[in-house]
Write a protein that holds these residues in place. Sequence first.
Motif, PDB file in Angstrom:
ATOM      1  N   PRO A  70       0.832  -1.205   0.000  1.00 39.22           N
ATOM      2  CA  PRO A  70       0.000   0.000   0.000  1.00 39.22           C
ATOM      3  C   PRO A  70       0.865   1.253   0.000  1.00 39.22           C
ATOM      4  CG  PRO A  70      -0.845  -1.601   1.574  1.00 39.22           C
ATOM      5  CD  PRO A  70       0.474  -2.126   1.115  1.00 39.22           C
ATOM      6  N   PHE A  71       0.610   2.137  -0.958  1.00 34.88           N
ATOM      7  CA  PHE A  71       1.500   3.276  -1.192  1.00 34.88           C
ATOM      8  C   PHE A  71       0.682   4.555  -1.247  1.00 34.88           C
ATOM      9  CE2 PHE A  71       3.850   6.233  -3.872  1.00 34.88           C
ATOM     10  CZ  PHE A  71       5.154   6.088  -3.445  1.00 34.88           C
ATOM     11  N   HIS A  80       1.626   6.646 -10.543  1.00 32.83           N
ATOM     12  CA  HIS A  80       0.539   6.434 -11.491  1.00 32.83           C
ATOM     13  C   HIS A  80       0.882   5.239 -12.374  1.00 32.83           C
ATOM     14  CE1 HIS A  80      -1.736  10.092 -10.632  1.00 32.83           C
ATOM     15  NE2 HIS A  80      -0.585  10.756 -10.593  1.00 32.83           N
ATOM     16  N   HIS A  81      -0.136   4.643 -12.938  1.00 33.52           N
ATOM     17  CA  HIS A  81       0.101   3.539 -13.863  1.00 33.52           C
ATOM     18  C   HIS A  81       0.619   4.089 -15.186  1.00 33.52           C
ATOM     19  CE1 HIS A  81      -0.333  -0.105 -16.162  1.00 33.52           C
ATOM     20  NE2 HIS A  81      -1.107   0.530 -17.030  1.00 33.52           N
ATOM     21  N   VAL A  82       1.750   3.572 -15.643  1.00 27.44           N
ATOM     22  CA  VAL A  82       2.322   3.959 -16.934  1.00 27.44           C
ATOM     23  C   VAL A  82       2.168   2.774 -17.888  1.00 27.44           C
ATOM     24  CG1 VAL A  82       4.381   4.709 -18.164  1.00 27.44           C
ATOM     25  CG2 VAL A  82       3.981   5.495 -15.813  1.00 27.44           C
ATOM     26  N   PRO A  83       1.420   2.931 -18.980  1.00 26.90           N
ATOM     27  CA  PRO A  83       1.216   1.822 -19.917  1.00 26.90           C
ATOM     28  C   PRO A  83       2.538   1.260 -20.434  1.00 26.90           C
ATOM     29  CG  PRO A  83      -0.244   3.656 -20.430  1.00 26.90           C
ATOM     30  CD  PRO A  83       0.717   4.148 -19.391  1.00 26.90           C
ATOM     31  N   ALA A 430      -1.431  10.943  -0.294  1.00 23.19           N
ATOM     32  CA  ALA A 430      -1.736  11.010  -1.726  1.00 23.19           C
ATOM     33  C   ALA A 430      -2.393   9.701  -2.161  1.00 23.19           C
ATOM     34  CB  ALA A 430      -0.467  11.264  -2.539  1.00 23.19           C
ATOM     35  N   VAL A 431      -3.454   9.818  -2.938  1.00 23.04           N
ATOM     36  CA  VAL A 431      -4.209   8.648  -3.392  1.00 23.04           C
ATOM     37  C   VAL A 431      -4.380   8.732  -4.906  1.00 23.04           C
ATOM     38  CG1 VAL A 431      -6.282   7.260  -3.072  1.00 23.04           C
ATOM     39  CG2 VAL A 431      -5.480   8.729  -1.207  1.00 23.04           C
ATOM     40  N   THR A 432      -3.856   7.763  -5.628  1.00 25.59           N
ATOM     41  CA  THR A 432      -3.978   7.754  -7.088  1.00 25.59           C
ATOM     42  C   THR A 432      -4.790   6.548  -7.536  1.00 25.59           C
ATOM     43  OG1 THR A 432      -2.004   6.414  -7.568  1.00 25.59           O
ATOM     44  CG2 THR A 432      -1.675   8.773  -7.189  1.00 25.59           C
ATOM     45  N   GLU A 433      -4.897   6.418  -8.850  1.00 27.54           N
ATOM     46  CA  GLU A 433      -5.681   5.302  -9.411  1.00 27.54           C
ATOM     47  C   GLU A 433      -5.066   3.947  -9.114  1.00 27.54           C
ATOM     48  OE1 GLU A 433      -2.450   5.867 -12.364  1.00 27.54           O
ATOM     49  OE2 GLU A 433      -3.663   7.184 -11.095  1.00 27.54           O
ATOM     50  N   THR A 434      -3.805   3.910  -8.668  1.00 30.38           N
ATOM     51  CA  THR A 434      -3.143   2.645  -8.373  1.00 30.38           C
ATOM     52  C   THR A 434      -3.547   2.066  -7.021  1.00 30.38           C
ATOM     53  OG1 THR A 434      -1.228   3.743  -7.365  1.00 30.38           O
ATOM     54  CG2 THR A 434      -1.141   3.359  -9.753  1.00 30.38           C
TER      55      THR A 434
END
Length: 452
Positions: A70-71, A80-83, A430-434
């Motif tokens: 958990p980050f 963030h997720h990088v394709p 901080a909370v991102t889509e990951t």
Amino acid sequence: MRYLPLSDSDRSQMLDTIGAGSIDDLFVDVPEAARLAGTVEGLPDHATELSVERQLGAMAMKNVAAGHGPFFLGCGAYRHHVPASVDHIIQRGEFLTSYTPYQPEIAQGTLQVMFEFQTQVARLTGCDIANASMYDGSTACWEAILMAARVTRRKRAILSSGVHPHYVSVCTTMAKFTGDELETSAPTLSADTDAEALIAAIDDQTSAVVVQYPDILGRITDLKPIADAAHSKGALLIAVITEPVALGLIKAPGEMGADIVVGEGQSIGVGLQFGGPYVGLFACNEKFVRQMPGRLAGETVDAEGKRGFVLTLSTREQHIRREKATSNICTSSVLCALAFTAHMTLLGEKGLRQLASLNHARACETADRLAAIPGVELVNDGFFNEFTLKLPVEARPAVHAMVDKGVLGGVSLGRLYPDEAGLQNGLVVAVTETVTDEDIDALEAALKEVCA
């Protein structure tokens, strides 16, 4: 490149050439407290190459990567997720290089990437024009202050208390060599920003007002009143962005009157990478373009009328006479800029808005759950994907305790502001889509335990 040690004779010859009595003379400007006394603890004075590789490898294994649990860390660097396609593109032979391309005869493909990057940054920030990237966000911030001084012919800049302290530190260090006067202060654990204080401090000697958007605590300020106040006194407004994904939802700074918009582009296309390399963003109004540091790639047509690209403006000391240069630290991170451009192209405007919406929704859900923990207070109820909590205990040891439970629960303000007593209980999350539901569960459980 292999490590090839020098002999004593080699070192003596080099020192004689530059007029230094010893190697220590090269470090006289570094404070004693910042120097390492003796050798690095845990490493032998000498060892075989194989032994060194094994020992350093074992030390590296102690690092915890962002994806290992958990980050919730942020404060200027975001997961963030990088394709996978982004990594594929930047590793193509025609792009991948160990050194950023500076020459006017850069290949057309690289010039086009720079042009597309500039277009994306200009649209993202709401400015007329953007350069082909900077070294990172903090140095871009300083370059903006320096540019404002050239435009206004003034030397006094006011930095909001919400500007990242690392950015402030870089600017303060550089100002020592230029004579610029910087007014800085630390934030307070409050939902209110210092917008009114900034406006009151602007006078006829102010070159620029620097505001982070969203700021270090995650607060979002209406920049329009600050811009109007600055312009009424002949000063410029500089907006700093450390989380460009936020611009998928909140209004662009340029649309609210910011004259210069700078920041860190790491969030889009560039991984955390334990701190770098990153990519600086720099955009401004067109009327200031001649004072802008860095380089511009422009679109043109060739002798056959076909679309082509050229370096239109190069104001770095490497291209023009040193005394005419606008900067000598505006290194462009072209490979990272390419990653930014590839990711942004894959997202498109609709995708960026969806990504930003997902970030905000996840952050709101997390904030609501954490604020319900007894003794925990949500400082700012208006934010993008990053917010500040006031804990019933000191945040720094609480963060360490959560790490022991396998949760990277946020950045303690005590780490960023060790000398500010009023900030020691502040925790920036901080909370991102990951972030997954399980991650939020783990953070909630860990924070409940350390705050009990």
